[in-house]
Write an enzyme that holds these catalytic residues in place. Structure first.
Site, PDB file in Angstrom:
ATOM      1  CD  GLU A  27      -2.706   1.117   2.501  1.00  0.00           C
ATOM      2  OE1 GLU A  27      -3.746   2.219   2.671  1.00  0.00           O
ATOM      3  OE2 GLU A  27      -2.735   0.469   3.276  1.00  0.00           O
ATOM      4  CG  ASN A  72      -7.493   2.705   5.512  1.00  0.00           C
ATOM      5  OD1 ASN A  72      -8.222   1.915   5.272  1.00  0.00           O
ATOM      6  ND2 ASN A  72      -6.920   3.280   6.843  1.00  0.00           N
ATOM      7  CG  ASN A 172      -9.349  -1.042   1.931  1.00  0.00           C
ATOM      8  OD1 ASN A 172      -8.792  -2.161   2.291  1.00  0.00           O
ATOM      9  ND2 ASN A 172      -9.344  -0.009   2.872  1.00  0.00           N
ATOM     10  CD  GLU A 173      -9.556  -1.979   6.805  1.00  0.00           C
ATOM     11  OE1 GLU A 173      -9.576  -0.847   6.950  1.00  0.00           O
ATOM     12  OE2 GLU A 173      -8.899  -2.762   6.960  1.00  0.00           O
ATOM     13  CE1 TYR A 244      -3.056  -5.484   9.875  1.00  0.00           C
ATOM     14  CE2 TYR A 244      -5.426  -5.046   9.516  1.00  0.00           C
ATOM     15  CZ  TYR A 244      -4.155  -5.047   9.033  1.00  0.00           C
ATOM     16  OH  TYR A 244      -3.881  -4.531   7.562  1.00  0.00           O
ATOM     17  CD  GLU A 292      -5.895  -4.239   4.982  1.00  0.00           C
ATOM     18  OE1 GLU A 292      -5.776  -3.685   6.089  1.00  0.00           O
ATOM     19  OE2 GLU A 292      -6.272  -3.291   4.104  1.00  0.00           O
TER      20      GLU A 292
END
Length: 502
Positions: A27, A72, A172-173, A244, A292
């Site tokens: 990223e 992000n 993404n997210e 995470y 991720e």
């Protein structure tokens, strides 16, 4: 000494391991790209500016796929800024990490790097500030043969043949309020479905990954996942999960027990997918991409503090986490959870590859060194190939605040029929006791122990930052075979791999 018995059978299988389970992630964040994989002025960089020392470590690590460009970062990214002559590329405010993005490294550079690294690219489209049209234009640029505006733009940039990128993440997210362009599950699901439908009109052979929950403790989990699947089920191929874990301050027992949370997370999402499948009266099975994942070794707000102190720099060093032996054990445990769900998890991307929560660390203008977490990944990627077998453990467990029964022995067993070997991966979570593990390999005829590798440390907080070889795996001489049983002693707080010829 603790004792545990593991039983598996050649005929009882979980599933085949997809090679893409050993993916990673690049990223535009901190020094991941610039001085991570790309540093034109470095003495070990090639003619394209790629650090050859990093490429070598990526290949040794066994990485098979890499997700790009975010993260992000992608939610305000214009892919057009990163193609064409570098002299024409604009410098932009990068909003996710409050940096200046030079766009010196973009789509074409990444694909060239991926080919040199021998990895399959996974691209992400911006569904934060952009949408359907831009996603269609991006895939046209990458995958369409020629004769159209964006395919001819690619050719004008010196790329005559289409890249044929087959894996695409739809944003993404998007469940996270931190995400630029954050949406509700319904808003995102509708956009992702229409973007994906349009992209498949251009290239029907692509595989699409929709955003699932970003963490198992999200307030919207698992309702988000169900709503997104309701909207996208007929279009997508995978639902993405991100995870995470931190919590080192809670103590080793609680920290390492978080693998049980990951098991529950995946179990729940599997159930959600089954419910939607039945509601849709569909014959299609959605698979999962943990694109991720990793261990977090800093306070949760540390990155925000770092980027706010000195914003708008070019590739500032942020979130350069240093991993301990203890961190490597949780990291290995997370990888074992994914392998134990290999029947449905087909893609996984360790986050990130270089410098930020990374396996590989680089010094600007200097050397490359390997974190403790590099080694479990390397051994899984190089030796956990073939079929994951169902296994049952009988042995001691411990109790912590969050979980009432945590086995001291964490394990996964892989049968590599091509290499005629069964491979045992084991973590001893005990802080002070050796664990005698006895593996019963039913319907196998073990011939010899080919290798017994163990990684531990004098101090669980030991890292490789100062002494780059402080925590590394070592060949062990112990281990015995008695008929179809393999008996090994596992040191306290250790990661272990035993390869057995069968």
């Amino acid at each position: 000494m603790l004792k545990a018995e593991v039983i598996c059978d050649k005929n009882f299988k979980i599933g085949e391991i997809d090679p893409r389970l050993y993916g990673s992630f690049l990223e535009h964040m901190g020094r991941v790209i610039y001085t991570g994989v790309y540093e034109p002025d470095h003495c070990k960089s090639d003619e394209e500016g790629f650090r050859s020392d990093v490429l070598e470590k990526v290949q040794e690590m066994g990485v098979t796929a890499v997700r790009y460009p975010g993260g992000n970062f992608v939610s305000s990214y214009h892919w057009e800024d990163g193609v064409g002559p570098r002299s024409d590329r604009p410098k932009k405010l990068e909003l996710a990490w409050k940096a200046i993005e030079t766009n010196e490294f973009g789509t074409n550079e990444f694909v060239h790097w991926a080919r040199k690294a021998g990895v399959e690219p996974i691209f992400t489209v911006n569904l934060g500030t952009r949408g359907i049209e831009e996603a269609a234009q991006y895939i046209e640029y990458c995958n369409f043969p020629g004769g159209t505006q964006y395919s001819e733009m690619r050719k004008a940039h010196g790329v005559s043949e289409p890249y044929g990128i087959k894996m695409w993440c739809l944003g993404n997210e998007m469940d996270g309020e931190w995400q630029i362009g954050h949406k509700t599950a319904y808003e995102y699901g509708r956009l992702a479905a229409e973007a994906g439908k349009t992209m498949k009109l251009i290239d029907p052979d692509i595989e699409l990954i929709a955003c699932g929950s970003s963490l198992s403790n999200m307030e919207t989990y698992p309702v988000w996942d169900m709503e997104v699947l309701e909207q996208t089920y007929d279009v997508i191929d995978y639902l993405a999960l991100h995870q995470y874990y931190a919590g080192q301050e809670k103590g080793t027992k609680s920290f390492l027990a978080q693998t049980l949370d990951m098991e529950e997370y995946i179990k729940t999402i599997r159930s959600v997918a089954q419910v939607v499948k039945k509601k849709k009266r569909s014959d299609k099975d959605i698979k999962f991409s943990v694109d991720e994942w990793g261990v977090w070794a800093l306070p949760s707000n540390s990155v925000n503090i770092e980027v706010s102190k000195e914003p708008w720099k070019i590739a500032p060093p942020i979130s350069e986490q240093i991993y301990t032996m203890e961190d490597a054990l949780l990291f290995a445990g997370m990888q074992m959870v994914m392998l134990r769900n290999a029947d449905v998890i087909k893609i996984a991307c360790q986050s990130l590859l270089t410098n930020v929560s990374a396996c590989i660390m680089t010094e600007k203008g200097g050397d490359v060194w390997l974190q403790t977490i590099y080694y479990p990944f390397c051994y899984f990627a190089n030796y956990a190939k073939g079929t994951v077998l169902k296994s049952t453990v009988a042995g001691p467990s411990y109790e912590c605040e969050e979980f009432k029964q945590v086995p001291y022995l964490d394990e996964v067993i892989v049968w590599n029929a091509k290499e005629h070997e069964v491979v045992l991966f084991m973590v001893n979570k005990s802080e002070d006791e050796t664990l005698m593990a006895e593996a019963v390999l039913q319907n196998f005829i073990p011939k010899k122990i080919k290798a017994f590798i163990s990684m531990t440390a004098e101090d669980k907080k030991m890292t490789n930052q100062q002494n780059h070889n402080a925590v590394t795996p070592k060949q062990q001489e112990g281990g015995v075979l008695i008929e179809n049983r393999c008996i090994v002693e596992l040191a306290p707080l250790s990661f272990n791999m035993v390869r057995i010829e069968v």
